[in-house]
Motif scaffolding. Structure first.
Motif, mmCIF file in Angstrom:
data_model
loop_
_atom_site.group_PDB
_atom_site.id
_atom_site.type_symbol
_atom_site.label_atom_id
_atom_site.label_comp_id
_atom_site.label_asym_id
_atom_site.label_seq_id
_atom_site.Cartn_x
_atom_site.Cartn_y
_atom_site.Cartn_z
ATOM 1 N N GLY A 189 0.813 -1.211 0.000
ATOM 2 C CA GLY A 189 0.000 0.000 0.000
ATOM 3 C C GLY A 189 0.839 1.250 0.000
ATOM 4 N N LEU A 190 1.952 1.204 0.676
ATOM 5 C CA LEU A 190 2.879 2.330 0.722
ATOM 6 C C LEU A 190 3.367 2.688 -0.676
ATOM 7 C CD1 LEU A 190 4.409 3.961 3.053
ATOM 8 C CD2 LEU A 190 6.301 2.401 2.633
ATOM 9 N N VAL A 191 3.749 1.673 -1.413
ATOM 10 C CA VAL A 191 4.238 1.878 -2.784
ATOM 11 C C VAL A 191 3.092 2.294 -3.709
ATOM 12 C CG1 VAL A 191 5.326 0.744 -4.762
ATOM 13 C CG2 VAL A 191 6.131 0.241 -2.434
ATOM 14 N N ARG A 192 1.965 1.601 -3.560
ATOM 15 C CA ARG A 192 0.810 1.855 -4.432
ATOM 16 C C ARG A 192 0.277 3.281 -4.286
ATOM 17 N NH1 ARG A 192 -1.643 -2.288 -2.958
ATOM 18 N NH2 ARG A 192 -3.047 -1.370 -1.410
ATOM 19 N N ASN A 193 0.383 3.849 -3.090
ATOM 20 C CA ASN A 193 -0.148 5.193 -2.850
ATOM 21 C C ASN A 193 0.887 6.299 -3.027
ATOM 22 O OD1 ASN A 193 -3.125 5.089 -1.631
ATOM 23 N ND2 ASN A 193 -2.017 3.268 -0.920
ATOM 24 N N GLY A 194 2.049 5.934 -3.564
ATOM 25 C CA GLY A 194 3.021 6.963 -3.899
ATOM 26 C C GLY A 194 3.967 7.355 -2.784
ATOM 27 N N ALA A 201 8.312 5.916 6.799
ATOM 28 C CA ALA A 201 7.661 4.623 6.576
ATOM 29 C C ALA A 201 8.683 3.544 6.225
ATOM 30 C CB ALA A 201 6.623 4.745 5.476
ATOM 31 N N ASN A 202 9.655 3.879 5.402
ATOM 32 C CA ASN A 202 10.658 2.882 5.014
ATOM 33 C C ASN A 202 11.551 2.502 6.189
ATOM 34 O OD1 ASN A 202 10.752 2.053 2.017
ATOM 35 N ND2 ASN A 202 10.286 4.225 1.924
ATOM 36 N N THR A 203 11.838 3.456 7.066
ATOM 37 C CA THR A 203 12.606 3.121 8.264
ATOM 38 C C THR A 203 11.814 2.170 9.152
ATOM 39 O OG1 THR A 203 13.802 5.224 8.218
ATOM 40 C CG2 THR A 203 13.705 4.075 10.330
ATOM 41 N N ALA A 204 10.498 2.394 9.255
ATOM 42 C CA ALA A 204 9.643 1.472 10.008
ATOM 43 C C ALA A 204 9.671 0.081 9.387
ATOM 44 C CB ALA A 204 8.219 2.012 10.064
ATOM 45 N N LEU A 205 9.704 0.020 8.055
ATOM 46 C CA LEU A 205 9.787 -1.272 7.366
ATOM 47 C C LEU A 205 11.109 -1.979 7.661
ATOM 48 C CD1 LEU A 205 8.274 -0.790 3.800
ATOM 49 C CD2 LEU A 205 7.615 -2.525 5.474
ATOM 50 N N VAL A 206 12.199 -1.229 7.603
ATOM 51 C CA VAL A 206 13.512 -1.815 7.918
ATOM 52 C C VAL A 206 13.492 -2.404 9.318
ATOM 53 C CG1 VAL A 206 15.945 -1.283 8.335
ATOM 54 C CG2 VAL A 206 14.792 -0.316 6.343
ATOM 55 N N ASP A 207 12.940 -1.641 10.271
ATOM 56 C CA ASP A 207 12.862 -2.096 11.651
ATOM 57 C C ASP A 207 12.007 -3.365 11.758
ATOM 58 O OD1 ASP A 207 13.226 -1.636 14.589
ATOM 59 O OD2 ASP A 207 11.056 -1.400 14.520
ATOM 60 N N PHE A 208 10.860 -3.374 11.064
ATOM 61 C CA PHE A 208 9.982 -4.550 11.111
ATOM 62 C C PHE A 208 10.686 -5.784 10.573
ATOM 63 C CE2 PHE A 208 7.260 -7.496 8.839
ATOM 64 C CZ PHE A 208 6.395 -7.894 9.847
ATOM 65 N N TYR A 209 11.238 -5.677 9.365
ATOM 66 C CA TYR A 209 11.868 -6.844 8.748
ATOM 67 C C TYR A 209 13.036 -7.360 9.586
ATOM 68 C CZ TYR A 209 9.123 -6.365 4.437
ATOM 69 O OH TYR A 209 8.097 -6.325 3.528
#
Length: 535
Positions: A189-194, A201-209
């Motif tokens: 959704g992050l990518v799809r919504n631009g 948001a990407n830092t949150a993704l890095v942390d999650f993964y």
């Protein structure tokens, strides 16, 4: 002439009204900016002093000023003041203002009244993106992750546009819930919504993964980020460290310095933890000494705890104890806990008892401190002393309840408790555990007597034999193809018996098994663990 004079009077009156209106608007904007500047600097009390002076003189202010002062009450944690501001806003007819409503939701959430936050949200005539984000963040703040995820689904169904903060909140919620599937949906959704390039948001993704065992996915997201801040670097460095990949954590730290990014105390904690988890003593001490020398970062208690762990890995317990005594502040629980762990691994009973007593005085109700000392006594054959620890636990009302582990198979999580017999495949799992224990005994496995506690009944002994991680692994082996790795998550620190058993289970089944316990990741492969048997 009269007509002309009349027209001139009307024009002059209109002009004066317009000028007065613009000056009032400008004054209100300047007020709001002044208060915002103070609050952004954390000067909450000064902001309130100026606000009260202004209120005494004018008895009026704009809605944005109200919203800003509500933020200040949240910063101070003053629920009563926030409620008074809420009442004033309602009297001034600003209670329905979007800025005020969102500030109130945030304030009530941060001050511990999620019910009031929900009440404000429910009364909003038009629920915008900021309102939805604020109430979701409030529920997440108080640990109501499932409820926050339900709100996200409601927001999506309502048709309100989501922004990068929405996806950042959802990814952080997924981190708590260990929900890989929902996180991947949020990523899409992050990518799809631009917002695919958004730094927060990407830092949150890095942390999650990183936190849920997908370190390669974390690196992929990190490498695609066109702009990175210090939090982004810290998240990936910490991820490598927790996965026992200390060399890569150090390489990333050095790359960070080369790119001109200034490290902070969190950066140093991440890289020093990586060194301690991987036993990189020499590099760890080099980095520790360059903290204050090169970047003027004063070492804190957690940095010293990492160095105590490094000394413990080398068996230098006297040096570790001396380091604790030399720190320029009162030693913390993390430092004594690091020494206690070192004593457990190295079998130093006397110093371990001393460290445990220090921890008891600081955290008398924390169960894990007693358990570590209990295991030290058991592994040293001091069964009488171990029994006394068990009696102390019972006297304090602290009971070692069955802990849980979970594994995701075919996108479905399966939770297991130690000694649990409620699962539909209980019979097959217990048979699998028994066959695995028999097989690994041929390769030198002997049950750790540290897990067979004295003075416990037969049911408790059964719970200890069939620990939750063993049941989760058995379930995974039964229900997944032979070539797939298994990933187990558990709420506690893995015990020595399970650690030894899983190394051998991974070897005889030729499976890679990853266990995320309360402190770090354990990657079991070919009979060895990434932690080097020190955790």
């Amino acid at each position: 002439m009269k007509v002309k004079h009349h027209r001139l009077s009307i024009t002059t009156s209109s002009l004066l009204f317009f000028v007065s209106f613009e000056l009032e608007r400008l004054f209100s904007k300047l007020q709001s900016q002044l208060f915002k500047g103070l609050i952004d600097l954390g000067e909450y009390l000064e902001a309130f002093r100026l606000f009260l002076d202004m209120w005494e003189e004018f008895s009026d202010c704009g809605s944005r000023t109200f919203a800003t002062m509500i933020r200040a009450s949240a910063g101070l944690g003053l629920l009563s003041v926030g409620k008074q501001l809420h009442s004033c806003a309602l009297k001034m007819r600003d209670g329905d203002d979007t800025f005020v409503s969102c500030a109130l939701i945030d304030m009530y959430s941060k001050c511990g009244s999620i019910e009031d936050a929900q009440g404000v949200f429910d009364e909003m005539p038009e629920k915008n993106t900021v309102g939805w984000n604020s109430i979701m963040a409030g529920y997440a703040l108080h640990g109501y992750s499932e409820e926050a995820l339900d709100l996200y689904h409601e927001m999506r169904d309502s048709g309100v546009k989501m922004d990068h903060f929405t996806f950042s909140i959802i990814i952080r919620i997924c981190t708590r819930l260990a929900s890989l599937e929902h996180a991947r949906q949020a990523h899409a959704g992050l990518v799809r919504n631009g917002f695919g390039l958004d730094i927060v948001a990407n830092t949150a993704l890095v942390d999650f993964y990183c936190k849920w065992g997908r370190i390669e996915d974390a690196r992929h997201v990190f490498d695609k980020m066109p702009c990175k801040n210090v939090i982004s670097w810290n998240a990936l460095i910490a991820g490598y460290g927790n996965h026992g990949r200390g060399e890569e954590a150090i390489e990333l730290f050095e790359q960070m310095l080369l790119e001109g990014m200034r490290p902070n105390h969190v950066t140093y904690l991440a890289v020093l933890s990586a060194c301690s988890h991987s036993g990189l003593s020499e590099r760890g001490w080099e980095i520790f000494h360059c903290m204050s020398r090169d970047h003027k970062v004063k070492p804190r208690a957690m940095h010293y705890a990492c160095m105590i762990e490094l000394l413990g890995r080398e068996g230098l317990l006297d040096e570790a104890f001396a380091l604790i005594r030399s720190v320029p502040f009162k030693p913390t629980t993390n430092m004594w806990a690091a020494l206690l762990t070192a004593c457990r691994v190295n079998g130093n009973l006397e110093l371990g008892k001393f460290a445990a007593e220090k921890l008891y005085g600081m955290e008398p109700e924390k169960l894990c401190n007693y358990v570590v000392l209990l295991n030290i006594y058991n592994s040293s054959g001091k069964l009488k002393e171990a029994a006394e620890v068990v009696q102390t636990l019972r006297r304090k009302g602290l009971r070692m309840l069955p802990v849980c582990s979970w594994i995701e198979v075919k996108k479905q999580p399966h939770v297991f408790f130690s000694g649990d017999k409620t699962h539909v495949q209980t019979k097959e799992m217990y048979e699998k555990v028994d066959s695995l224990m028999l097989e690994i005994s041929k390769h030198g496995y002997v049950p750790d007597k540290g897990t067979l506690l004295p003075d416990v009944d037969e049911q408790e002994q059964r719970v200890m034999k069939y620990h939750s991680e063993k049941l989760a692994i058995a379930f995974g082996l039964i229900n997944t193809p032979d070539w797939t790795p298994l990933q187990i998550v558990q709420s506690h620190r893995i015990c020595s018996d399970c650690h030894n058993a899983i190394k051998l289970i991974g070897m005889i089944t030729e499976r890679e098994i990853v266990v995320r316990d309360a402190s770090r990741f354990h990657h079991f492969k070919d009979g060895i663990c990434s932690c080097g048997d020190y955790w």
